[in-house]
Scaffold this motif. Structure first.
Motif, PDB file in Angstrom:
ATOM      1  N   LEU A 109       1.521   5.996  -0.417  1.00  0.00           N
ATOM      2  CA  LEU A 109       0.897   4.749   0.023  1.00  0.00           C
ATOM      3  C   LEU A 109       1.712   3.581  -0.523  1.00  0.00           C
ATOM      4  CD1 LEU A 109      -1.512   3.264   1.354  1.00  0.00           C
ATOM      5  CD2 LEU A 109      -2.653   3.359  -0.871  1.00  0.00           C
ATOM      6  N   LEU A 110       2.239   2.749   0.373  1.00  0.00           N
ATOM      7  CA  LEU A 110       3.098   1.643  -0.038  1.00  0.00           C
ATOM      8  C   LEU A 110       2.327   0.359  -0.308  1.00  0.00           C
ATOM      9  CD1 LEU A 110       6.010   2.138   2.531  1.00  0.00           C
ATOM     10  CD2 LEU A 110       5.822   3.047   0.200  1.00  0.00           C
ATOM     11  N   GLY A 111       1.180   0.209   0.349  1.00  0.00           N
ATOM     12  CA  GLY A 111       0.417  -1.015   0.156  1.00  0.00           C
ATOM     13  C   GLY A 111      -0.758  -1.093   1.095  1.00  0.00           C
ATOM     14  N   CYS A 112      -1.388  -2.259   1.132  1.00  0.00           N
ATOM     15  CA  CYS A 112      -2.574  -2.425   1.981  1.00  0.00           C
ATOM     16  C   CYS A 112      -2.687  -3.862   2.447  1.00  0.00           C
ATOM     17  CB  CYS A 112      -3.831  -2.017   1.208  1.00  0.00           C
ATOM     18  SG  CYS A 112      -4.191  -3.093  -0.205  1.00  0.00           S
ATOM     19  N   CYS A 113      -3.634  -4.088   3.320  1.00  0.00           N
ATOM     20  CA  CYS A 113      -3.879  -5.430   3.849  1.00  0.00           C
ATOM     21  C   CYS A 113      -5.361  -5.576   4.160  1.00  0.00           C
ATOM     22  CB  CYS A 113      -3.055  -5.659   5.113  1.00  0.00           C
ATOM     23  SG  CYS A 113      -3.462  -7.191   6.002  1.00  0.00           S
ATOM     24  N   ILE A 114      -5.954  -6.676   3.713  1.00  0.00           N
ATOM     25  CA  ILE A 114      -7.328  -7.017   4.078  1.00  0.00           C
ATOM     26  C   ILE A 114      -7.298  -8.400   4.708  1.00  0.00           C
ATOM     27  CG2 ILE A 114      -9.650  -7.506   3.247  1.00  0.00           C
ATOM     28  CD1 ILE A 114      -9.223  -5.542   1.031  1.00  0.00           C
ATOM     29  N   HIS A 115      -7.758  -8.474   5.945  1.00  0.00           N
ATOM     30  CA  HIS A 115      -7.729  -9.730   6.689  1.00  0.00           C
ATOM     31  C   HIS A 115      -9.000  -9.811   7.509  1.00  0.00           C
ATOM     32  CE1 HIS A 115      -5.786 -13.161   8.695  1.00  0.00           C
ATOM     33  NE2 HIS A 115      -6.308 -12.699   9.827  1.00  0.00           N
TER      34      HIS A 115
END
Length: 373
Positions: A109-115
């Motif tokens: 898992l490289l990262g995430c995003c919450i929008h």
């Protein structure tokens, strides 16, 4: 009556507040998560606005898109299909746990995003797609000899053993299946979607994807009593192994004029001492004794009584060491069928493949007593 300029001003304020809220969530994500926090526009651009042409998969947790970051790095972006009941910080806490899990046989898992309502996870891109597309689809994209299939089984077993026994806290995957095992450019297997089960209701991984009664991955104790344990993962892994060896889906198919699950067919062949009949013709030359040991290990993993199944570290040993399995301790596999599916019903029925016994043994027996040859 409101004038048009007042209405426009109100709309602009609302949009501004929405952007501010989303910006705060993204900033909050960046401050809480230990891994990289991606911006929504960055991922939208990378995937060409989540174009269908970039769609590479869909599962119980969401849709996956191939993306290319501005740096040129290829990634897989998973748009989660359901909103978590958790808040932003709680969600990111779980993501932190997953992002810290590193193993050669786990997708990174490289990262995430919450929008706003959107929650996305960004993974390393794995070149050779999933096992179901490579091996089980109507059009096979790659030929897999026995060496590669063996490596897939062993690598997946090692990844699961790490999640179950080495990682603290332990992770029960809950959705081991061919579409969740990806192959890199060297055909090394990588388990995807591990750790996501905690983010969603208990029934999301299997029931929502309607695997029940069709693909045969589910352990009977899960269907009957909702017991999702490490041994349920072991069961699913056993079914997966049978798929890798045979090149056939675990779903119902016609075997010798009888319609049955892959696991039923394997048990019938075992009783007839014809297990090698299930080996995929496209395997080519293969070591018969080793392949027999793999199939029998899969049968140990899929026994009806969960307590009789081995731990994944024991499975690794059974696959990698030249041992003779104690088949006196092998009992029939368990499985279930949705007998009312054709008539619109939802009845789930437990069945034992061994009609001569008709019972599911409850006596705990060690299944990994192995003797070196």
């Amino acid at each position: 009556m409101n004038c048009s300029c007042c209405v426009a001003s109100t709309v602009l304020r609302k949009k501004s507040k929405k952007r501010d809220k989303q910006s705060i969530e993204e900033q909050e994500g960046a401050s809480v998560v230990n891994t990289k926090s991606f911006l929504y526009n960055e991922l939208r651009s990378a995937t060409n606005n989540f174009s269908l042409t970039n769609k590479i998969g869909r599962g119980g947790f969401g849709t996956v898109y191939k993306g290319v970051l501005k740096s040129g790095t290829q990634v897989a972006v998973k748009k989660l299909s359901l909103e978590s009941n958790q808040g932003v910080r709680e969600f990111l806490t779980e993501i932190n746990t997953i992002s810290n899990v590193k193993h050669p046989n786990l997708v990174e898992l490289l990262g995430c995003c919450i929008h706003g309502p959107h929650k996305m996870l960004v993974y390393e891109f794995v070149e050779n797609n999933s096992i179901d597309r490579v091996l089980l689809g109507p059009r096979r994209s790659l030929e897999l000899n026995w060496a590669r299939r063996s490596a897939i089984c062993v690598g997946t077993a090692k990844g699961l053993a790490f999640l179950h026994e080495e990682l603290i806290p332990h992770i029960v995957h809950r959705d081991i299946k061919a579409s969740n095992i990806l192959l890199d450019k060297e055909f090394h297997p990588k388990i995807g979607d591990f750790g996501l089960a905690k983010l969603f209701p208990d029934d999301i991984t299997h029931i929502s994807t309607q695997l029940a009664g069709t693909t045969g991955y589910l352990a009977p104790e899960y269907v009957l009593g909702g017991q999702l344990t490490m041994k349920a993962d072991v069961y699913s892994f056993g079914v997966l192994m049978l798929e890798v060896v045979s090149g056939r889906s675990s779903a119902h198919a016609n075997y010798g004029g009888a319609r049955m699950l892959l696991i039923e067919w394997a048990w019938e062949l075992y009783k007839e001492e014809k297990l090698l009949d299930m080996v995929d013709e496209e395997v080519g030359e293969f070591p018969k004794e080793e392949v027999l040991r793999y199939i029998k290990t899969a049968l140990f993993c899929t026994q009806a009584n969960a307590s009789r199944r081995p731990a994944m570290s024991q499975v690794v040993e059974m696959l990698t060491k030249n041992v003779r399995l104690n088949e006196k301790e092998l009992t029939p596999p368990g499985f279930f069928e949705d007998s009312g599916r054709r008539s619109g019903g939802q009845t789930k029925v437990y069945k034992s493949s061994d009609t001569s016994t008709g019972q599911m043994s409850s006596a705990p027996i060690s299944i990994t007593q192995v003797t070196p040859r």
